[in-house]
Write a protein that holds these residues in place. Structure first.
Motif, PDB file in Angstrom:
ATOM      1  N   UNK A 156       0.825  -1.193   0.000  1.00  0.00           N
ATOM      2  CA  UNK A 156       0.000   0.000   0.000  1.00  0.00           C
ATOM      3  C   UNK A 156       0.869   1.258   0.000  1.00  0.00           C
ATOM      4  N   UNK A 157       1.952   1.266   0.789  1.00  0.00           N
ATOM      5  CA  UNK A 157       2.849   2.420   0.786  1.00  0.00           C
ATOM      6  C   UNK A 157       3.437   2.647  -0.607  1.00  0.00           C
ATOM      7  N   UNK A 158       3.803   1.558  -1.281  1.00  0.00           N
ATOM      8  CA  UNK A 158       4.320   1.690  -2.643  1.00  0.00           C
ATOM      9  C   UNK A 158       3.265   2.309  -3.551  1.00  0.00           C
ATOM     10  N   UNK A 159       2.037   1.803  -3.484  1.00  0.00           N
ATOM     11  CA  UNK A 159       0.965   2.312  -4.336  1.00  0.00           C
ATOM     12  C   UNK A 159       0.682   3.784  -4.051  1.00  0.00           C
ATOM     13  N   UNK A 160       0.739   4.157  -2.781  1.00  0.00           N
ATOM     14  CA  UNK A 160       0.491   5.550  -2.402  1.00  0.00           C
ATOM     15  C   UNK A 160       1.581   6.454  -2.959  1.00  0.00           C
ATOM     16  N   UNK A 161       2.835   6.064  -2.800  1.00  0.00           N
ATOM     17  CA  UNK A 161       3.939   6.861  -3.326  1.00  0.00           C
ATOM     18  C   UNK A 161       3.870   6.953  -4.843  1.00  0.00           C
ATOM     19  N   UNK A 162       3.602   5.832  -5.513  1.00  0.00           N
ATOM     20  CA  UNK A 162       3.533   5.840  -6.976  1.00  0.00           C
ATOM     21  C   UNK A 162       2.416   6.742  -7.476  1.00  0.00           C
ATOM     22  N   UNK A 163       1.279   6.743  -6.788  1.00  0.00           N
ATOM     23  CA  UNK A 163       0.160   7.590  -7.203  1.00  0.00           C
ATOM     24  C   UNK A 163       0.521   9.065  -7.086  1.00  0.00           C
ATOM     25  N   UNK A 164       1.173   9.443  -5.997  1.00  0.00           N
ATOM     26  CA  UNK A 164       1.560  10.841  -5.807  1.00  0.00           C
ATOM     27  C   UNK A 164       2.650  11.249  -6.800  1.00  0.00           C
ATOM     28  N   UNK A 165       3.672  10.383  -6.941  1.00  0.00           N
ATOM     29  CA  UNK A 165       4.819  10.741  -7.778  1.00  0.00           C
ATOM     30  C   UNK A 165       4.494  10.748  -9.256  1.00  0.00           C
ATOM     31  N   UNK A 166       3.435  10.040  -9.663  1.00  0.00           N
ATOM     32  CA  UNK A 166       3.055  10.027 -11.074  1.00  0.00           C
ATOM     33  C   UNK A 166       2.484  11.362 -11.527  1.00  0.00           C
ATOM     34  N   UNK A 167       2.117  12.215 -10.573  1.00  0.00           N
ATOM     35  CA  UNK A 167       1.552  13.528 -10.908  1.00  0.00           C
ATOM     36  C   UNK A 167       2.181  14.598 -10.028  1.00  0.00           C
ATOM     37  N   UNK A 168       3.482  14.893 -10.221  1.00  0.00           N
ATOM     38  CA  UNK A 168       4.163  15.887  -9.378  1.00  0.00           C
ATOM     39  C   UNK A 168       3.452  17.233  -9.395  1.00  0.00           C
ATOM     40  N   UNK A 169       3.307  17.814  -8.220  1.00  0.00           N
ATOM     41  CA  UNK A 169       2.666  19.121  -8.098  1.00  0.00           C
ATOM     42  C   UNK A 169       1.163  19.078  -7.978  1.00  0.00           C
ATOM     43  N   UNK A 170       0.547  17.962  -8.338  1.00  0.00           N
ATOM     44  CA  UNK A 170      -0.905  17.866  -8.225  1.00  0.00           C
ATOM     45  C   UNK A 170      -1.303  17.641  -6.769  1.00  0.00           C
ATOM     46  N   UNK A 171      -2.281  18.389  -6.310  1.00  0.00           N
ATOM     47  CA  UNK A 171      -2.779  18.225  -4.948  1.00  0.00           C
ATOM     48  C   UNK A 171      -3.865  17.158  -4.936  1.00  0.00           C
TER      49      UNK A 171
END
Length: 229
Positions: A156-171
């Protein structure tokens, strides 16, 4: 076929859960205590672990702590303790969800389906590696590198990081992250996002007061601020 390990010291609970999960098409193994669970998971890794918290000998939280040193399998805690602090401790240690006893076997089966469906959804997306200053995310191999060293994250931590990092700057709001990472069938509340972000920051060496990877947007949620390499 996904493999599920049921860990509980009550034979009747193991039997009931095994029946429901096998009916859903999963390969199911079962053990009665924490030591047996760790041995089983080292010998034959599972995709998901249903882990009772209150067991004699090694309890579920200690099993989870040790498990996270060598496995990123999804873990759903099963607990008779309803106190919120116990649930949050479990999530901080690396659990993906929790269920409180007494429970409906149908609810457990639904949680398992939701968690394993999340894995398929993430893997079906863009597999290109993400590379930033001091951080690399291999989405295909599901490996994280921090300053050249491999860091173990839960699934889950991996999925969370990947989701955030796939869209840098997006809130991302907490609700958006619950929908994208946890899935629509998540049964908990929004605070679970905060718990996992805290854990993720700790593993990545990201200071919440002066972040270089994940920033808090007060009153809204989180955004990824890592700089491209």
């Amino acid at each position: 076929m996904p493999r599920v390990l049921v860990v509980d010291d009550e034979p009747q609970i193991r039997t009931v859960l095994r029946g429901y999960l096998e009916a859903d098409g999963y390969e199911v193994a079962e053990v009665a205590d924490g030591a047996a669970a760790l041995a089983a998971l080292r010998a034959d890794p599972a995709d998901l672990v249903l882990l009772d918290v209150m067991m004699p000998g090694i309890d579920g939280l200690e099993v989870l702590r040790q498990l996270r040193t060598f496995s990123d399998a999804y873990v759903i805690l099963v607990t008779a303790r309803a106190e919120e602090v116990d649930k949050l401790i479990g999530l901080a240690v690396g659990a993906d969800d929790y269920i409180t006893k007494p429970f409906s076997p149908r609810e457990v089966a639904a949680r398992v389906r939701a968690v394993l469906r999340r894995d398929r959804a993430v893997r079906a997306g863009d597999d290109a590696p993400l590379v930033f200053e001091g951080l690399s995310i291999d989405r295909l191999g599901r490996e994280i590198g921090v300053n050249g060293s491999t860091v173990m994250l839960s699934s889950l931590e991996f999925d969370l990081l990947a989701a955030l990092a796939a869209a840098p700057g997006r809130v991302f709001s907490r609700v958006q992250l619950l929908e994208q990472v946890w899935g629509y069938e998540f049964y908990g509340d929004e605070r679970v996002v905060d718990v996992h972000v805290r854990s993720l920051r700790a593993r990545l060496g990201d200071d919440a007061a002066d972040p270089h990877l994940i920033a808090t947007v007060r009153g809204v949620g989180y955004k990824f601020i890592g700089r491209p390499a």
